[in-house]
Design a protein around this motif. Structure first.
Motif, PDB file in Angstrom:
ATOM      1  N   GLN A  30       0.808  -1.221   0.000  1.00  8.11           N
ATOM      2  CA  GLN A  30       0.000   0.000   0.000  1.00  8.11           C
ATOM      3  C   GLN A  30       0.845   1.277   0.000  1.00  8.11           C
ATOM      4  O   GLN A  30       0.501   2.256  -0.671  1.00  8.11           O
ATOM      5  CB  GLN A  30      -0.924  -0.001   1.203  1.00  8.11           C
ATOM      6  N   ASP A  51       8.739  -4.843  -6.746  1.00  9.37           N
ATOM      7  CA  ASP A  51       8.113  -5.551  -5.625  1.00  9.37           C
ATOM      8  C   ASP A  51       8.513  -7.023  -5.623  1.00  9.37           C
ATOM      9  O   ASP A  51       8.418  -7.708  -6.643  1.00  9.37           O
ATOM     10  CB  ASP A  51       6.593  -5.421  -5.726  1.00  9.37           C
ATOM     11  N   PHE A  75      -9.085  -3.140  11.434  1.00 11.67           N
ATOM     12  CA  PHE A  75      -9.664  -2.519  12.625  1.00 11.67           C
ATOM     13  C   PHE A  75     -10.409  -1.231  12.302  1.00 11.67           C
ATOM     14  O   PHE A  75     -10.757  -0.467  13.177  1.00 11.67           O
ATOM     15  CB  PHE A  75      -8.621  -2.325  13.732  1.00 11.67           C
ATOM     16  N   VAL A 109      14.970  -6.239  -4.508  1.00 11.44           N
ATOM     17  CA  VAL A 109      16.103  -5.304  -4.454  1.00 11.44           C
ATOM     18  C   VAL A 109      17.089  -5.814  -3.414  1.00 11.44           C
ATOM     19  O   VAL A 109      16.732  -6.012  -2.258  1.00 11.44           O
ATOM     20  CB  VAL A 109      15.611  -3.881  -4.105  1.00 11.44           C
ATOM     21  N   LEU A 160      -3.501   1.993   6.149  1.00 11.63           N
ATOM     22  CA  LEU A 160      -4.046   2.253   4.818  1.00 11.63           C
ATOM     23  C   LEU A 160      -4.492   3.700   4.676  1.00 11.63           C
ATOM     24  O   LEU A 160      -4.161   4.382   3.703  1.00 11.63           O
ATOM     25  CB  LEU A 160      -5.233   1.316   4.562  1.00 11.63           C
TER      26      LEU A 160
HETATM   27  P1  FAD Z   1       3.890  -4.262   2.985  1.00  9.19           P
HETATM   28  O1  FAD Z   1       2.447  -4.543   2.843  1.00  9.19           O
HETATM   29  O2  FAD Z   1       4.730  -5.185   3.772  1.00  9.19           O
HETATM   30  O3  FAD Z   1       4.480  -4.119   1.503  1.00  9.19           O
HETATM   31  C1  FAD Z   1       5.858  -4.025   1.277  1.00  9.19           C
HETATM   32  C2  FAD Z   1       6.182  -4.703  -0.025  1.00  9.19           C
HETATM   33  O4  FAD Z   1       7.568  -4.540  -0.255  1.00  9.19           O
HETATM   34  C3  FAD Z   1       5.906  -6.198  -0.011  1.00  9.19           C
HETATM   35  O5  FAD Z   1       5.224  -6.579  -1.167  1.00  9.19           O
HETATM   36  C4  FAD Z   1       7.307  -6.808   0.062  1.00  9.19           C
HETATM   37  O6  FAD Z   1       7.416  -8.063  -0.543  1.00  9.19           O
HETATM   38  C5  FAD Z   1       8.117  -5.771  -0.684  1.00  9.19           C
HETATM   39  N1  FAD Z   1       9.534  -5.825  -0.363  1.00  9.19           N
HETATM   40  C6  FAD Z   1      10.124  -5.942   0.852  1.00  9.19           C
HETATM   41  N2  FAD Z   1      11.467  -5.934   0.717  1.00  9.19           N
HETATM   42  C7  FAD Z   1      11.730  -5.826  -0.609  1.00  9.19           C
HETATM   43  C8  FAD Z   1      12.921  -5.751  -1.389  1.00  9.19           C
HETATM   44  N3  FAD Z   1      14.118  -5.800  -0.828  1.00  9.19           N
HETATM   45  N4  FAD Z   1      12.800  -5.637  -2.737  1.00  9.19           N
HETATM   46  C9  FAD Z   1      11.595  -5.566  -3.325  1.00  9.19           C
HETATM   47  N5  FAD Z   1      10.435  -5.619  -2.638  1.00  9.19           N
HETATM   48  C10 FAD Z   1      10.502  -5.734  -1.297  1.00  9.19           C
HETATM   49  N6  FAD Z   1      -3.316  -1.155   8.890  1.00  9.19           N
HETATM   50  C11 FAD Z   1      -4.552  -0.661   8.706  1.00  9.19           C
HETATM   51  O7  FAD Z   1      -4.712   0.398   8.108  1.00  9.19           O
HETATM   52  N7  FAD Z   1      -5.659  -1.305   9.186  1.00  9.19           N
HETATM   53  C12 FAD Z   1      -5.541  -2.493   9.826  1.00  9.19           C
HETATM   54  O8  FAD Z   1      -6.545  -3.040  10.260  1.00  9.19           O
HETATM   55  C13 FAD Z   1      -4.240  -3.076  10.010  1.00  9.19           C
HETATM   56  N8  FAD Z   1      -4.087  -4.284  10.574  1.00  9.19           N
HETATM   57  C14 FAD Z   1      -2.844  -4.836  10.670  1.00  9.19           C
HETATM   58  C15 FAD Z   1      -2.701  -6.109  11.226  1.00  9.19           C
HETATM   59  C16 FAD Z   1      -1.449  -6.714  11.316  1.00  9.19           C
HETATM   60  C17 FAD Z   1      -1.301  -8.071  11.919  1.00  9.19           C
HETATM   61  C18 FAD Z   1      -0.330  -6.017  10.862  1.00  9.19           C
HETATM   62  C19 FAD Z   1       1.042  -6.635  10.964  1.00  9.19           C
HETATM   63  C20 FAD Z   1      -0.455  -4.757  10.314  1.00  9.19           C
HETATM   64  C21 FAD Z   1      -1.709  -4.148  10.208  1.00  9.19           C
HETATM   65  N9  FAD Z   1      -1.864  -2.887   9.649  1.00  9.19           N
HETATM   66  C22 FAD Z   1      -3.128  -2.345   9.511  1.00  9.19           C
HETATM   67  C23 FAD Z   1      -0.696  -2.064   9.307  1.00  9.19           C
HETATM   68  C24 FAD Z   1      -0.347  -1.916   7.828  1.00  9.19           C
HETATM   69  O9  FAD Z   1      -1.450  -1.408   7.123  1.00  9.19           O
HETATM   70  C25 FAD Z   1       0.160  -3.191   7.168  1.00  9.19           C
HETATM   71  O10 FAD Z   1       1.273  -3.678   7.886  1.00  9.19           O
HETATM   72  C26 FAD Z   1       0.571  -2.983   5.696  1.00  9.19           C
HETATM   73  O11 FAD Z   1       0.822  -4.220   5.122  1.00  9.19           O
HETATM   74  C27 FAD Z   1       1.795  -2.078   5.515  1.00  9.19           C
HETATM   75  O12 FAD Z   1       1.932  -1.794   4.130  1.00  9.19           O
HETATM   76  P2  FAD Z   1       3.331  -1.458   3.462  1.00  9.19           P
HETATM   77  O13 FAD Z   1       3.075  -1.147   2.040  1.00  9.19           O
HETATM   78  O14 FAD Z   1       4.064  -0.468   4.267  1.00  9.19           O
HETATM   79  O15 FAD Z   1       4.170  -2.819   3.598  1.00  9.19           O
END
Ligand code: FAD
Length: 354
Positions: A16, A36, A55, A103, A335
């Protein structure tokens, strides 16, 4: 393998946070690619346990530009719904995501940053790191941890309660993951739930909407030099989503103090109490997944990288960090929260590229 490619911005991570950054860069006319490591859209949401629900309601879980549609029959959407939303989001805005591309390292290379991947090299004037935390589960150092002969899992490994039916399970952790997984297991396992301090449930009528408001108010107060409001932490730790509330109200969610160590057969407490266990589930949090930035030698306190203006690395102005927690923007690891920080980062980057 292709030859070296050049672009204004590389976004590492297509969850996201990466998509929100892409949305705003596109609007500002900046040229970018998203790399990704996953084989499909949805980031960490693809790996959530079966019963995980957001949540916040759908409308309060939306990225910039497009409301998350409600999920039929669910006020709080499940993870599959989030994955479908992110897939549709990518498509609708034609975001250029390349996957699976991992990466390995970001290096300084003259005026550019060189991004080494498992499918070639990119040269970018700016890199946004948006790799999340799911990929770096944190387990605390506990005496005897390696002596325990049962199963040890982290939140990231847990799927469904049926895998533990009739078993003696210890769930460790007083955050949302710990409470939700304990609630999941409370019915058909011999559950012991332990937390470092007594669990702090948020009032039943508080959900992610209030958390977002609290995080935003805190950031505003800090920016204005006012007293720290304490943000989200001042409200409590656990959102009483319906399954958690139900298990708590039935008296099934009783937490005890953290054990002092593990034995081959279970856990023991300082007062000599022991509990046998078949499995321990560590719901003990995450650290930012930043190993690809190691060549830049920027790591500081608690594995974080110091930022200025919210997302820009203090010691490397060509690097932005997005979505890791309040230290990279208020509520930026949610999000609904990531959009605003992504917009500010995109504007800074556009100005920098000029
Ligand atoms: P991610 O979804 O982890 O995306 C990161 C991406 O980067 C992944 O696809 C990964 O594979 C990729 N990546 C990583 N390293 C590399 C690399 N070296 N090279 C290339 N790609 C790479 N948020 C809310 O808003 N509402 C909720 O209800 C909520 N519930 C949650 C419940 C849990 C249990 C957790 C852990 C989190 C929750 N969150 C919630 C928080 C947050 O929204 C999520 O953790 C979300 O997935 C974070 O998004 P992101 O894009 O930062 O990371």
């Amino acid at each position: 393998m292709t030859g070296d490619r050049h672009i204004q911005v590389v976004i590492v991570g297509g969850g996201q946070a990466g998509l929100a950054a892409g949305y705003h860069l596109r609007r500002l006319g900046v040229d970018f690619v998203i790399l990704d490591a996953q084989s499909g859209p949805g980031g960490a949401w693809q790996h959530a346990w079966d019963s995980l629900h957001l949540f916040s309601p759908a409308a309060f879980s939306s990225l910039p530009g497009r409301l998350m549609p409600p999920q039929a029959g669910e006020e709080y959407p499940d993870a599959e719904h989030v994955v479908a939303y992110l897939r549709a989001y990518e498509k609708r805005y034609e975001l250029p995501v390349e996957r699976p591309v991992r990466v390995h390292g970001v290096h300084r290379d003259g005026p550019a940053l060189r991004v080494e991947t498992d499918s070639g090299t990119w040269h970018a004037r700016v890199v946004i790191s948006a790799t999340g935390t799911w990929w770096r589960p944190f387990l605390p150092a506990v005496p005897g941890r390696s002596a325990f002969e049962g199963r040890q899992l982290h939140t990231v490994d847990y799927r469904r309660p049926q895998d533990f039916t009739g078993r003696r399970v210890i769930v460790v952790g007083g955050g949302n993951s710990g409470a939700q997984i304990a609630a999941d297991l409370a019915h058909d396992t011999h559950l012991t739930w332990v937390t470092q301090r007594p669990p702090r449930f948020l009032a039943d009528d508080i959900d992610g909407r209030a958390l977002f408001d609290a995080a935003t108010a805190r950031r505003r107060a800090l920016d204005e030099g006012s007293i720290d409001t304490g943000g989200v932490a001042s409200l409590g730790d656990i959102v009483a989503v319906p399954p958690v509330r139900e298990a708590r109200d039935r008296g099934l969610l009783k937490a005890g103090p953290m054990f002092s160590g593990l034995t081959p057969g279970g856990a023991e407490w300082a007062d000599g109490t022991r509990a046998e266990a078949d499995a321990i589930i560590w719901c003990t949090g995450f650290r930012p997944a930043l190993s690809h930035l190691a060549p830049l030698r920027l790591r500081g306190r608690r594995g974080h990288i110091a930022t200025a203006g919210t997302t820009r690395a203090v010691d490397e102005p060509r690097l932005h960090l997005l979505g890791y927690g309040d230290w990279t923007g208020p509520a930026s690891a949610t999000l609904i929260g990531v959009g605003r920080t992504a917009r500010d980062a995109a504007r800074q980057i556009r100005d920098f590229l000029r």
